[in-house]
Design an enzyme around this catalytic site. Sequence first.
Site, PDB file in Angstrom:
ATOM      1  CE  LYS A 117      -3.578  -2.788   2.035  1.00 13.22           C
ATOM      2  NZ  LYS A 117      -4.786  -2.902   2.850  1.00 13.22           N
ATOM      3  CG  HIS A 154      -6.709  -3.028  -2.809  1.00 15.20           C
ATOM      4  ND1 HIS A 154      -7.297  -2.309  -1.792  1.00 15.20           N
ATOM      5  CD2 HIS A 154      -6.067  -4.064  -2.224  1.00 15.20           C
ATOM      6  CE1 HIS A 154      -7.016  -2.904  -0.639  1.00 15.20           C
ATOM      7  NE2 HIS A 154      -6.272  -3.961  -0.868  1.00 15.20           N
ATOM      8  CD  GLU A 171      -6.637  -0.272   1.180  1.00 18.54           C
ATOM      9  OE1 GLU A 171      -5.575  -0.104   0.573  1.00 18.54           O
ATOM     10  OE2 GLU A 171      -6.747  -1.020   2.177  1.00 18.54           O
ATOM     11  CD  GLU A 190      -7.217  -7.866  -0.813  1.00 15.28           C
ATOM     12  OE1 GLU A 190      -6.199  -8.267  -0.242  1.00 15.28           O
ATOM     13  OE2 GLU A 190      -7.395  -6.688  -1.144  1.00 15.28           O
ATOM     14  N   GLY A 241      -7.324  -4.828   7.117  1.00 10.93           N
ATOM     15  CA  GLY A 241      -6.729  -3.917   8.090  1.00 10.93           C
ATOM     16  C   GLY A 241      -7.516  -3.825   9.386  1.00 10.93           C
ATOM     17  CB  SER A 294      -6.730  -9.489   9.046  1.00 14.69           C
ATOM     18  OG  SER A 294      -7.215  -8.156   9.101  1.00 14.69           O
TER      19      SER A 294
HETATM   20  P1  13P Z   1      -4.295  -6.422   5.551  1.00 18.88           P
HETATM   21  O1  13P Z   1      -3.493  -7.700   5.412  1.00 18.88           O
HETATM   22  O2  13P Z   1      -3.519  -5.311   6.179  1.00 18.88           O
HETATM   23  O3  13P Z   1      -5.630  -6.656   6.165  1.00 18.88           O
HETATM   24  O4  13P Z   1      -4.562  -5.923   4.042  1.00 18.88           O
HETATM   25  C1  13P Z   1      -5.096  -6.791   3.133  1.00 18.88           C
HETATM   26  C2  13P Z   1      -5.054  -6.131   1.813  1.00 18.88           C
HETATM   27  O5  13P Z   1      -5.787  -5.191   1.557  1.00 18.88           O
HETATM   28  C3  13P Z   1      -4.105  -6.643   0.820  1.00 18.88           C
HETATM   29  O6  13P Z   1      -4.339  -6.105  -0.429  1.00 18.88           O
END
Ligand code: 13P
Length: 257
Positions: free
Chosen positions: A13, A98, A100, A170, A176, A216
């Site tokens: 990220k 993704h 995000e 995901e 997160g 996670s």
């Molecule tokens: P986390 O492993 O921090 O939960 O993030 C997952 C993620 O978004 C990977 O692209």
Amino acid sequence: MSERQFLIAGNWKMNGGPFEAAELLEGLRSAKNEISEEVDVLVCPPFVSLGMAVKYLHDSDIQVGAQNLHFEDNGAFTGEISATMLAESGCNFVLIGHSERRQYFGENDETVNKKAHTALSHKIAPVVCVGESLDQRKKDTHFDVVSDQVKKALQDISDSEILDVVIAYEPIWAIGTGETASPEQAQEMHAFIRAEIAALYNEETASAIRILYGGSMKPANAEELLSQTDVDGGLIGGASLKADSFSEIISIAEKLS
Ligand code: 13P
């Protein structure tokens, strides 16, 4: 035992400028210099650290990918990066769609599909991310949501191209948050996605395509998640930023291979 090879991918990220990236990769290589041929390992640092990562990892088995790309090849798109640039920088994977990027940067199913086509035409393997929100899971619409995302992302991708695509499931509520999908929830959705691929393409393609779990994942839960029949690896955020935890997850995948 399936012939699919685990892919353990780190999505850094917006973490790790060139100096920090060098430190992290140094740590990763000292924690895990030998990687089994049966496991693929990928790191996806921010754009500005890609060159350094490719250079630093050129004599290792760790591959380098980007976190995004633009679907056009060049032109007046201030701030964007093209597939040609990524290929020239030595990337062979790119994350697409993704959550995000969907949430904060206006990414949608249409741009995800365009980006997947562009990546494939430049021989960069797209890691297409899908997943439902907590609200959608509570409303029991998660299968519809993911089905729709998968179908739209893969629209017009040919039978030969699809084999280079990786899907990452995901669930947004697990990203997160420290909350992880249970192994059963992950398996259920992965099997569902595989069935969708079989319907869109065929059984052979469906059994060859890799479906990663993200949300996670960490050393403490990696084994139970990676042991699921249809979980072919992990897309790891937080735990990929620490050399020890990322290398531990790689070792777990090696043990299960
Ligand atoms: P986390 O492993 O921090 O939960 O993030 C997952 C993620 O978004 C990977 O692209």
